[in-house]
Design a protein around this motif. Sequence first.
Motif, short mmCIF file in Angstrom:
data_model
loop_
_atom_site.label_atom_id
_atom_site.label_comp_id
_atom_site.label_asym_id
_atom_site.label_seq_id
_atom_site.Cartn_x
_atom_site.Cartn_y
_atom_site.Cartn_z
N ILE A 24 0.85 -1.19 0.00
CA ILE A 24 0.00 0.00 0.00
C ILE A 24 0.89 1.24 0.00
O ILE A 24 1.83 1.34 0.77
CB ILE A 24 -0.92 0.01 1.24
N ASN A 25 0.56 2.18 -0.87
CA ASN A 25 1.29 3.43 -0.92
C ASN A 25 0.36 4.63 -0.79
O ASN A 25 -0.73 4.66 -1.38
CB ASN A 25 2.07 3.54 -2.25
N ASN A 26 0.80 5.59 -0.03
CA ASN A 26 0.20 6.93 0.10
C ASN A 26 -0.99 7.06 1.04
O ASN A 26 -1.43 8.18 1.29
CB ASN A 26 -0.22 7.50 -1.26
N SER A 27 -1.52 5.97 1.59
CA SER A 27 -2.69 6.17 2.46
C SER A 27 -2.32 6.90 3.75
O SER A 27 -3.14 7.55 4.37
CB SER A 27 -3.38 4.85 2.77
N TRP A 28 -1.04 6.83 4.16
CA TRP A 28 -0.60 7.53 5.37
C TRP A 28 -0.73 9.05 5.21
O TRP A 28 -0.89 9.78 6.20
CB TRP A 28 0.85 7.18 5.70
N LYS A 29 -0.70 9.53 3.95
CA LYS A 29 -0.75 10.96 3.71
C LYS A 29 -2.11 11.58 4.06
O LYS A 29 -2.22 12.80 4.20
CB LYS A 29 -0.40 11.26 2.25
N VAL A 30 -3.13 10.74 4.18
CA VAL A 30 -4.44 11.25 4.62
C VAL A 30 -4.32 11.84 6.02
O VAL A 30 -5.04 12.77 6.38
CB VAL A 30 -5.51 10.13 4.59
N PHE A 31 -3.40 11.31 6.82
CA PHE A 31 -3.23 11.78 8.19
C PHE A 31 -1.90 12.53 8.38
O PHE A 31 -1.37 12.58 9.49
CB PHE A 31 -3.31 10.61 9.17
N LYS A 32 -1.37 13.11 7.32
CA LYS A 32 -0.07 13.77 7.43
C LYS A 32 -0.13 15.01 8.32
O LYS A 32 0.90 15.45 8.85
CB LYS A 32 0.46 14.14 6.05
N TYR A 33 -1.33 15.62 8.50
CA TYR A 33 -1.48 16.75 9.41
C TYR A 33 -1.96 16.31 10.80
O TYR A 33 -2.16 17.15 11.67
CB TYR A 33 -2.48 17.76 8.86
N GLY A 34 -2.20 15.03 10.98
CA GLY A 34 -2.82 14.54 12.20
C GLY A 34 -4.26 14.14 11.88
O GLY A 34 -4.62 13.91 10.73
N LYS A 35 -5.09 14.09 12.89
CA LYS A 35 -6.48 13.65 12.69
C LYS A 35 -7.33 14.71 11.98
O LYS A 35 -8.35 14.39 11.37
CB LYS A 35 -7.11 13.30 14.04
N PHE A 36 -6.94 15.98 12.09
CA PHE A 36 -7.69 17.05 11.42
C PHE A 36 -6.77 18.23 11.18
O PHE A 36 -6.01 18.61 12.06
CB PHE A 36 -8.89 17.49 12.27
N PRO A 37 -6.83 18.83 9.97
CA PRO A 37 -7.60 18.38 8.81
C PRO A 37 -6.93 17.18 8.16
O PRO A 37 -5.78 16.87 8.44
CB PRO A 37 -7.57 19.60 7.90
N LEU A 38 -7.66 16.53 7.27
CA LEU A 38 -7.11 15.38 6.56
C LEU A 38 -6.29 15.85 5.36
O LEU A 38 -6.56 16.90 4.78
CB LEU A 38 -8.25 14.47 6.09
N GLY A 39 -5.29 15.06 5.02
CA GLY A 39 -4.52 15.36 3.82
C GLY A 39 -5.34 15.05 2.59
O GLY A 39 -6.02 14.02 2.53
N ILE A 40 -5.33 15.92 1.62
CA ILE A 40 -6.14 15.72 0.42
C ILE A 40 -5.24 15.60 -0.81
O ILE A 40 -4.08 16.01 -0.81
CB ILE A 40 -7.16 16.86 0.21
N GLY A 41 -5.82 15.01 -1.87
CA GLY A 41 -5.14 14.96 -3.15
C GLY A 41 -3.96 14.02 -3.23
O GLY A 41 -3.00 14.30 -3.98
#
Length: 242
Positions: A191-208
């Motif tokens: 799996i690649n890149n799903s960690w980036k959804v939480f790159k800022y923490g729980k909020f806000p979510l990482g987009i794009g």
Amino acid sequence: MKILSYILSPIFALVFFLFLVIFHPLQWLSLNVFGRGAHDKVINALNFFLVKSMLIIGVPVRLINKHKLPEDTTLIFVSNHQSTFDIPPIGWFFRKHKPKFVAKIELGKGLPSVSYNLRNGGAALINRKDPKQAIGELVKFSKRIHKNKWGAIIFPEGTRSRNGVPKKFSSNGLKVIAKFNKDGYVVPLTINNSWKVFKYGKFPLGIGSPMTITTHEPIKIDSLPFEELLEKTEKVIKEHIK
């Protein structure tokens, strides 16, 4: 981009949670009135909508699979683990193999749809603080998937990687499952890149950040001693993490 994420994150969270709430009674109804086959179809539909909801935050999920997966046998999908959002795509893309998760026991309570499915859908709920319970649950799970020729999904890292860098794989869970499914196959997934959804923490979510799941060549379980099987599986998964 981060400003936009503040706008899109609550919309996505609401839609995602609503799907979990809506499908919870549908699961109960399908399983108790129509049986496991109907329940599997409801879970497939839930996973489909959860995957599509990720488009709200600009996260399309793509499966890269250049291998024909064996049928009419147990497949053990072994994957690195980057975020909560690893789970619905694996369930959706490999639905033909009726995949069942190995999950921590805490997830068996309190989460609409998720907890009900883990308790009633054939998953293994293990207590990491109680090795005896964990091994016993894994043995029952291993026999269950062998009998029904279901797929199994296990994340040997144990916990999610917060930055995409993989952790060392634990052998315990996979070793038990493999022991009771020697005629099956291990299917490594990266799996690649799903960690980036939480790159800022729980909020806000990482987009794009498009997410990919790459399927590697299935490995016959009884073709290698277990330690070599684990080493080969871990190596191919980690080699493809970007």
